[in-house]
Design an enzyme around this catalytic site. Sequence first.
Site, PDB file in Angstrom:
ATOM      1  N   ARG A 178      -0.037   9.613  13.332  1.00 54.22           N
ATOM      2  CA  ARG A 178      -1.164   9.875  14.240  1.00 54.22           C
ATOM      3  C   ARG A 178      -0.978  11.100  15.119  1.00 54.22           C
ATOM      4  NH1 ARG A 178      -1.304   5.241  12.715  1.00 54.22           N
ATOM      5  NH2 ARG A 178       0.917   5.460  12.989  1.00 54.22           N
ATOM      6  N   THR A 179       0.146  11.181  15.806  1.00 59.73           N
ATOM      7  CA  THR A 179       0.271  12.218  16.832  1.00 59.73           C
ATOM      8  C   THR A 179       0.238  13.601  16.186  1.00 59.73           C
ATOM      9  OG1 THR A 179       1.612  10.647  18.051  1.00 59.73           O
ATOM     10  CG2 THR A 179       1.589  12.896  18.865  1.00 59.73           C
ATOM     11  N   LYS A 229      20.684  22.807  10.592  1.00 58.95           N
ATOM     12  CA  LYS A 229      21.838  23.726  10.522  1.00 58.95           C
ATOM     13  C   LYS A 229      22.507  23.860  11.882  1.00 58.95           C
ATOM     14  CE  LYS A 229      18.974  26.538   7.534  1.00 58.95           C
ATOM     15  NZ  LYS A 229      18.183  27.794   7.625  1.00 58.95           N
ATOM     16  N   ARG A 284       7.781  16.546  19.271  1.00 60.31           N
ATOM     17  CA  ARG A 284       8.326  15.183  19.338  1.00 60.31           C
ATOM     18  C   ARG A 284       9.805  15.263  19.015  1.00 60.31           C
ATOM     19  NH1 ARG A 284       5.855   9.847  16.612  1.00 60.31           N
ATOM     20  NH2 ARG A 284       4.530  10.135  18.430  1.00 60.31           N
ATOM     21  N   HIS A 325       5.364   9.179  26.296  1.00 62.10           N
ATOM     22  CA  HIS A 325       4.477   9.624  25.217  1.00 62.10           C
ATOM     23  C   HIS A 325       3.133   9.939  25.882  1.00 62.10           C
ATOM     24  CE1 HIS A 325       2.554  10.166  21.492  1.00 62.10           C
ATOM     25  NE2 HIS A 325       2.890   9.058  20.843  1.00 62.10           N
TER      26      HIS A 325
HETATM   27  N1   CP Z   1       0.946   6.280  18.183  1.00 62.76           N
HETATM   28  C1   CP Z   1       1.827   7.120  17.629  1.00 62.76           C
HETATM   29  O1   CP Z   1       2.549   7.837  18.325  1.00 62.76           O
HETATM   30  O2   CP Z   1       1.831   7.122  16.270  1.00 62.76           O
HETATM   31  P1   CP Z   1       2.728   8.071  15.375  1.00 62.76           P
HETATM   32  O3   CP Z   1       4.165   7.684  15.596  1.00 62.76           O
HETATM   33  O4   CP Z   1       2.262   7.834  13.965  1.00 62.76           O
HETATM   34  O5   CP Z   1       2.495   9.478  15.832  1.00 62.76           O
END
Ligand code: CP
Length: 309
Positions: free
Chosen positions: A53-54, A82, A103, A131
């Site tokens: 999703r993100t 590396k 991320r 998040h």
């Molecule tokens: N909700 C969420 O962060 O989903 P993903 O880990 O798929 O990005």
Amino acid sequence: MAPRHLMSPLDFTVEELDKLLDLGNDIEKHPEKYAHACEGKRLATLFYEPSTRTRLSFEAAMMNLGGKVLGFASQDSSSASKGESVSDTIRVVSCYADIVAMRHPKEGAPLVASMKSAVPVINAGDGGHQHPTQTLTDLLTIRSLKGHFDGLTVGFCGDLKFGRTVHSLIEALCRYSGIRFVLISPEELRVPSYVRDGLKAGGFPFQEVVALNEETMKDLDILYMTRAQRERFFNEEDYVRMKDFYILDREKMKIAPEGMLVLHPLPRVNEIAVEVDDDPRAVYFRQAQYGVYIRMALILTLLGISVDA
Ligand code: CP
């Protein structure tokens, strides 16, 4: 001018957040107005941890705005494998992109990147910490479907220890008045002490319970379900013991309030039975759609791009 980053949902004031949510709603209603707003701009998605999703909603958001995307989807496919540091990577990527979503499994890695970056950096999830763009998504979903935040009773259920979306959303909701929390988890997966201490210090009404039953759900406006965060457990045995602790199924929905919306940041594993998906109170797939609108709003805001009404 120094770029503006997003590390925590609290980086925006309540007024700024209201504007961002208004923009997200306007994008939802009039997507065509924004279709060329980011022409000539590039978003880099630097994902050192898996995501569906993100990452894809960030990429869809930039494409919806007429911009372009580049990036990597795993540590293995980047020079991190590396030994390259996050600081060096961001200095290089700043030369290729106008804005970055990162991320990382290590808490604070996007913050380190932001200190070396010439362009805005967005924390797209750092370890078990924060998040913020999921929180913005959750806030837009709640405000769009409930109309307000003040006075809501919000239940969080599942892995409240490792669930970073829970920590971010609790912090963000604490800025509104009359909010009450019901924290539903097994003993081992209670919210971290810093979250509990923050609630106590702020005088926010909250209760911690183990059972997900009629009594627990009776006052809820929102039930925010979460999965057991397998990747953050210290051993597989504990995960297996905890993973099916809660299963929200049709029977449980029968004893839940009529107006109780069910949110989930997704991915779902077993904690919500598929049979619940058709219940009008189950809004987790709509929530994923709101994630695109709010990320479009965020990209525009951090790039300082405004679109005339
Ligand atoms: N909700 C969420 O962060 O989903 P993903 O880990 O798929 O990005």
